[in-house]
Write a protein that holds these residues in place. Structure first.
Motif, PDB file in Angstrom:
ATOM      1  N   TYR A  25       0.854  -1.176   0.000  1.00 46.90           N
ATOM      2  CA  TYR A  25       0.000   0.000   0.000  1.00 46.90           C
ATOM      3  C   TYR A  25       0.892   1.228   0.000  1.00 46.90           C
ATOM      4  CZ  TYR A  25       0.680  -0.170   5.102  1.00 46.90           C
ATOM      5  OH  TYR A  25       1.217  -0.228   6.364  1.00 46.90           O
ATOM      6  N   VAL A  62      -9.513  -2.891  -2.479  1.00 42.17           N
ATOM      7  CA  VAL A  62      -9.694  -2.066  -1.290  1.00 42.17           C
ATOM      8  C   VAL A  62      -9.942  -2.988  -0.106  1.00 42.17           C
ATOM      9  CG1 VAL A  62     -11.114  -0.293  -0.193  1.00 42.17           C
ATOM     10  CG2 VAL A  62     -10.570  -0.127  -2.634  1.00 42.17           C
ATOM     11  N   GLN A  63      -9.185  -2.759   0.945  1.00 38.86           N
ATOM     12  CA  GLN A  63      -9.348  -3.504   2.192  1.00 38.86           C
ATOM     13  C   GLN A  63      -9.946  -2.543   3.220  1.00 38.86           C
ATOM     14  OE1 GLN A  63      -5.757  -4.388   4.465  1.00 38.86           O
ATOM     15  NE2 GLN A  63      -6.536  -6.454   4.785  1.00 38.86           N
ATOM     16  N   ARG A  64     -11.043  -2.933   3.807  1.00 42.14           N
ATOM     17  CA  ARG A  64     -11.702  -2.071   4.793  1.00 42.14           C
ATOM     18  C   ARG A  64     -11.545  -2.677   6.184  1.00 42.14           C
ATOM     19  NH1 ARG A  64     -14.105   1.773   2.160  1.00 42.14           N
ATOM     20  NH2 ARG A  64     -15.009   1.425   0.106  1.00 42.14           N
ATOM     21  N   GLU A  65     -11.147  -1.813   7.105  1.00 36.71           N
ATOM     22  CA  GLU A  65     -11.088  -2.178   8.519  1.00 36.71           C
ATOM     23  C   GLU A  65     -11.811  -1.080   9.277  1.00 36.71           C
ATOM     24  OE1 GLU A  65      -7.138  -3.021   9.899  1.00 36.71           O
ATOM     25  OE2 GLU A  65      -6.711  -4.299   8.175  1.00 36.71           O
ATOM     26  N   ARG A  67     -13.738   2.035   9.696  1.00 33.23           N
ATOM     27  CA  ARG A  67     -13.909   3.210   8.829  1.00 33.23           C
ATOM     28  C   ARG A  67     -12.715   3.422   7.908  1.00 33.23           C
ATOM     29  NH1 ARG A  67     -16.603   7.935  12.480  1.00 33.23           N
ATOM     30  NH2 ARG A  67     -17.827   6.553  13.806  1.00 33.23           N
ATOM     31  N   VAL A  68     -11.656   2.689   8.149  1.00 33.55           N
ATOM     32  CA  VAL A  68     -10.432   2.888   7.381  1.00 33.55           C
ATOM     33  C   VAL A  68     -10.438   1.975   6.154  1.00 33.55           C
ATOM     34  CG1 VAL A  68      -7.917   2.735   7.426  1.00 33.55           C
ATOM     35  CG2 VAL A  68      -9.148   3.493   9.466  1.00 33.55           C
ATOM     36  N   ALA A  69     -10.164   2.560   5.012  1.00 36.25           N
ATOM     37  CA  ALA A  69     -10.038   1.796   3.766  1.00 36.25           C
ATOM     38  C   ALA A  69      -8.618   1.988   3.249  1.00 36.25           C
ATOM     39  CB  ALA A  69     -11.043   2.273   2.735  1.00 36.25           C
ATOM     40  N   ARG A  70      -8.015   0.891   2.854  1.00 37.51           N
ATOM     41  CA  ARG A  70      -6.650   0.939   2.329  1.00 37.51           C
ATOM     42  C   ARG A  70      -6.655   0.239   0.974  1.00 37.51           C
ATOM     43  NH1 ARG A  70      -2.640  -1.133   6.470  1.00 37.51           N
ATOM     44  NH2 ARG A  70      -2.534   1.063   7.011  1.00 37.51           N
ATOM     45  N   LYS A  71      -6.016   0.862   0.000  1.00 36.44           N
ATOM     46  CA  LYS A  71      -5.906   0.263  -1.327  1.00 36.44           C
ATOM     47  C   LYS A  71      -4.624  -0.552  -1.375  1.00 36.44           C
ATOM     48  CE  LYS A  71      -6.945   1.572  -6.060  1.00 36.44           C
ATOM     49  NZ  LYS A  71      -7.205   2.698  -6.957  1.00 36.44           N
TER      50      LYS A  71
END
Length: 100
Positions: A25, A62-65, A67-71
């Motif tokens: 990322y 996209v990985q969501r944890e 409220r946080v989303a990480r591409k």
């Protein structure tokens, strides 16, 4: 970054190298490149990642944890083929350039 026009190819190869090994990322890649002396801002790296994805060298999800989303990015088959070719060319160049 001084000589950025000359070094952007190396940065792309670093990205492909790591993306071929695991999902990466943006902030992780910024930190990793900094360990090698490259100082990139998000405004430089993220457009580069997006261009590499548009050209077919990377794919993302996209990985969501919460409220946080990480591409997360990984190398495609095309990206891995390009990396393999680049490694051959880099070996050839360094073999020649280091003779002097």
């Amino acid at each position: 970054m001084k000589f950025d026009d000359l070094l952007t190819g190396f940065i792309r190869l670093h990205i492909l190298h790591h993306a071929a090994e695991m999902e990466i990322y943006g902030q992780w890649m910024i930190d990793e490149l900094a360990r090698h002396g490259y100082r990139l801002s998000p405004g430089t790296l993220y457009p580069m990642l997006h261009r590499m994805e548009r050209k077919g060298y990377l794919t993302s999800r996209v990985q969501r944890e919460g409220r946080v989303a990480r591409k997360l990015y990984k190398a495609t088959k095309l990206g891995k083929q390009g990396l393999a070719l680049a490694k051959v060319r880099v070996r050839e160049f360094t073999g020649e350039a280091m003779k002097r």
